[in-house]
Design a protein around this motif. Structure first.
Motif, PDB file in Angstrom:
ATOM      1  N   ARG A  27       0.529  -1.320  -0.006  1.00 59.00           N
ATOM      2  CA  ARG A  27       0.220   0.037  -0.032  1.00 59.00           C
ATOM      3  C   ARG A  27       0.508   1.249   0.185  1.00 59.00           C
ATOM      4  N   ALA A  28       1.884   1.354   0.962  1.00 61.68           N
ATOM      5  CA  ALA A  28       2.850   1.785   0.828  1.00 61.68           C
ATOM      6  C   ALA A  28       3.581   2.703  -0.744  1.00 61.68           C
ATOM      7  N   ALA A  29       4.132   1.612  -0.578  1.00 60.47           N
ATOM      8  CA  ALA A  29       4.747   1.443  -2.804  1.00 60.47           C
ATOM      9  C   ALA A  29       3.240   2.149  -3.572  1.00 60.47           C
ATOM     10  N   GLU A  30       2.616   1.221  -3.275  1.00 63.53           N
ATOM     11  CA  GLU A  30       1.454   2.458  -3.855  1.00 63.53           C
ATOM     12  C   GLU A  30       0.965   3.699  -4.161  1.00 63.53           C
ATOM     13  N   GLN A  31       1.210   4.169  -2.656  1.00 60.71           N
ATOM     14  CA  GLN A  31       0.625   5.902  -2.721  1.00 60.71           C
ATOM     15  C   GLN A  31       1.906   6.250  -3.284  1.00 60.71           C
ATOM     16  N   ILE A  34       1.713   6.309  -7.430  1.00 58.51           N
ATOM     17  CA  ILE A  34       0.409   7.203  -7.383  1.00 58.51           C
ATOM     18  C   ILE A  34       1.358   8.679  -7.544  1.00 58.51           C
ATOM     19  N   GLU A  35       1.725   9.172  -6.812  1.00 61.30           N
ATOM     20  CA  GLU A  35       2.246  10.335  -6.132  1.00 61.30           C
ATOM     21  C   GLU A  35       3.373  10.798  -7.332  1.00 61.30           C
ATOM     22  N   PHE A  36       4.236   9.941  -7.112  1.00 62.52           N
ATOM     23  CA  PHE A  36       5.900  10.057  -8.460  1.00 62.52           C
ATOM     24  C   PHE A  36       4.701  10.539  -9.741  1.00 62.52           C
ATOM     25  N   ARG A 149      -5.375  10.066  -6.720  1.00 60.91           N
ATOM     26  CA  ARG A 149      -5.327   9.223  -6.087  1.00 60.91           C
ATOM     27  C   ARG A 149      -6.730   8.129  -5.939  1.00 60.91           C
ATOM     28  N   LYS A 150      -7.921   8.906  -5.594  1.00 63.31           N
ATOM     29  CA  LYS A 150      -9.003   8.168  -5.290  1.00 63.31           C
ATOM     30  C   LYS A 150      -8.864   7.148  -6.633  1.00 63.31           C
ATOM     31  N   SER A 151      -9.073   7.934  -7.759  1.00 64.84           N
ATOM     32  CA  SER A 151      -9.315   7.023  -8.782  1.00 64.84           C
ATOM     33  C   SER A 151      -8.140   5.704 -10.147  1.00 64.84           C
ATOM     34  N   GLU A 217       9.082  -1.916 -10.568  1.00 64.73           N
ATOM     35  CA  GLU A 217       9.402  -1.323 -12.544  1.00 64.73           C
ATOM     36  C   GLU A 217       8.463  -0.338 -12.977  1.00 64.73           C
ATOM     37  N   ARG A 218       7.651   0.253 -12.729  1.00 65.11           N
ATOM     38  CA  ARG A 218       6.243   0.764 -12.707  1.00 65.11           C
ATOM     39  C   ARG A 218       7.333   2.007 -12.258  1.00 65.11           C
ATOM     40  N   LYS A 219       7.831   2.803 -11.588  1.00 63.78           N
ATOM     41  CA  LYS A 219       8.554   3.762 -10.903  1.00 63.78           C
ATOM     42  C   LYS A 219       9.728   3.652 -11.960  1.00 63.78           C
TER      43      LYS A 219
END
Length: 274
Positions: A27-31, A34-36, A149-151, A217-219
């Motif tokens: 969850r932390a990595a996902e957030q 998203i911020e990035f 963030r939400k969607s 990988e996405r990052k």
């Protein structure tokens, strides 16, 4: 006397599942991702808008300078007849952009939504409005960040929800690129009224590890995109005047106008010697 039951350690509550720590990491990595992504998309919009304005304002001046350089070299070659001057004139003429085809003419004047207002005005012989710089307001930035963030599709757990989120975030991105604050508000209301995604179910450890690898990988890919944007000439110009890019363009335009006048004077001088 102590009974066997009394010797057993007392539990303070339900023990955490083995996957909980890994789930928190995912969850932390996902957030963080998203911020990035939000930061990279915001920067891409700024670079794209500045690039278009740069081309509209300064492109004709650069083209005029190239043409004058070619004419000056040709005038000098015609006067001297020196083979070196003739070669220089040929090279200068080769630098001048050829007459574009229809596709090239339309580049910068239309997109998927059709002709830009400037092109419509020219084709209908109306006054051409000066190009508008699209700079999303602080409120638009805030709305975009909240909606992203939400969607974000990465938060979905099934294919149908991924599709719904991808279609929605595409509309959000398009509204943000135009700086359309009103449309972003409408999209925020639409999302709030939409279906609530199902609660995340605990995943096996193997799936969580695979998720973490995909996020990493996405990052990495986004880092490459961000670096390409930052290393580009338009971003370099933006860094010179991040608070007043329009003023920077005007300053460069003034320098180019001076260079055009100098070359025109030089060409007139060469032609008067014939």
């Amino acid at each position: 006397m102590t009974t066997p039951e009394a010797e057993q350690p007392q539990s303070d509550g339900p023990q955490p599942r083995p996957e909980e720590r890994l789930e928190r990491a995912v969850r932390a990595a996902e957030q963080a991702l998203i911020e990035f992504e939000i930061a990279v998309e915001t920067f891409r919009v700024e670079v794209e808008n500045f690039s278009r304005l740069h081309e509209q304002r300064l492109g004709p001046m650069y083209a005029r300078l190239e043409e004058l350089d070619a004419e000056i070299a040709e005038a000098k070659a015609a006067r001297t007849g020196d083979p070196a001057d003739i070669r220089a004139a040929q090279e200068a003429r080769a630098q001048v952009a050829p007459i574009p085809g229809v596709e090239e003419l339309m580049h910068g004047w239309m997109d998927g939504g059709g002709l830009f207002p400037e092109a419509v005005a020219m084709l209908t012989e109306q006054s051409v409005r000066p190009p508008e710089r699209v700079r999303p307001s602080e409120e638009a930035r805030k709305l975009y960040r909240e909606l992203a963030r939400k969607s974000h599709p990465d938060l979905a757990q099934d294919a149908a929800e991924v599709d719904r989120r991808e279609e929605f975030i595409a509309r959000v991105n398009a509204a943000y690129a135009r700086g359309d604050e009103a449309l972003l508000r409408e999209l925020a209301a639409e999302w709030a009224a939409g279906p609530v995604p199902p609660e995340r179910r605990p995943s096996p450890s193997e799936e969580l590890y695979a998720r973490l690898e995909w996020l990493a990988e996405r990052k990495e890919l986004l880092t490459i995109v961000a670096k390409e944007l930052e290393d580009g000439p338009i971003a370099s110009m933006l860094r010179l005047a991040p608070e007043d890019p329009d003023g920077l363009l005007e300053e460069i335009a003034g320098q180019l106008r001076t260079q055009v006048l100098e070359r025109e004077a030089r060409l007139a001088e060469l032609l008067s010697q014939d």
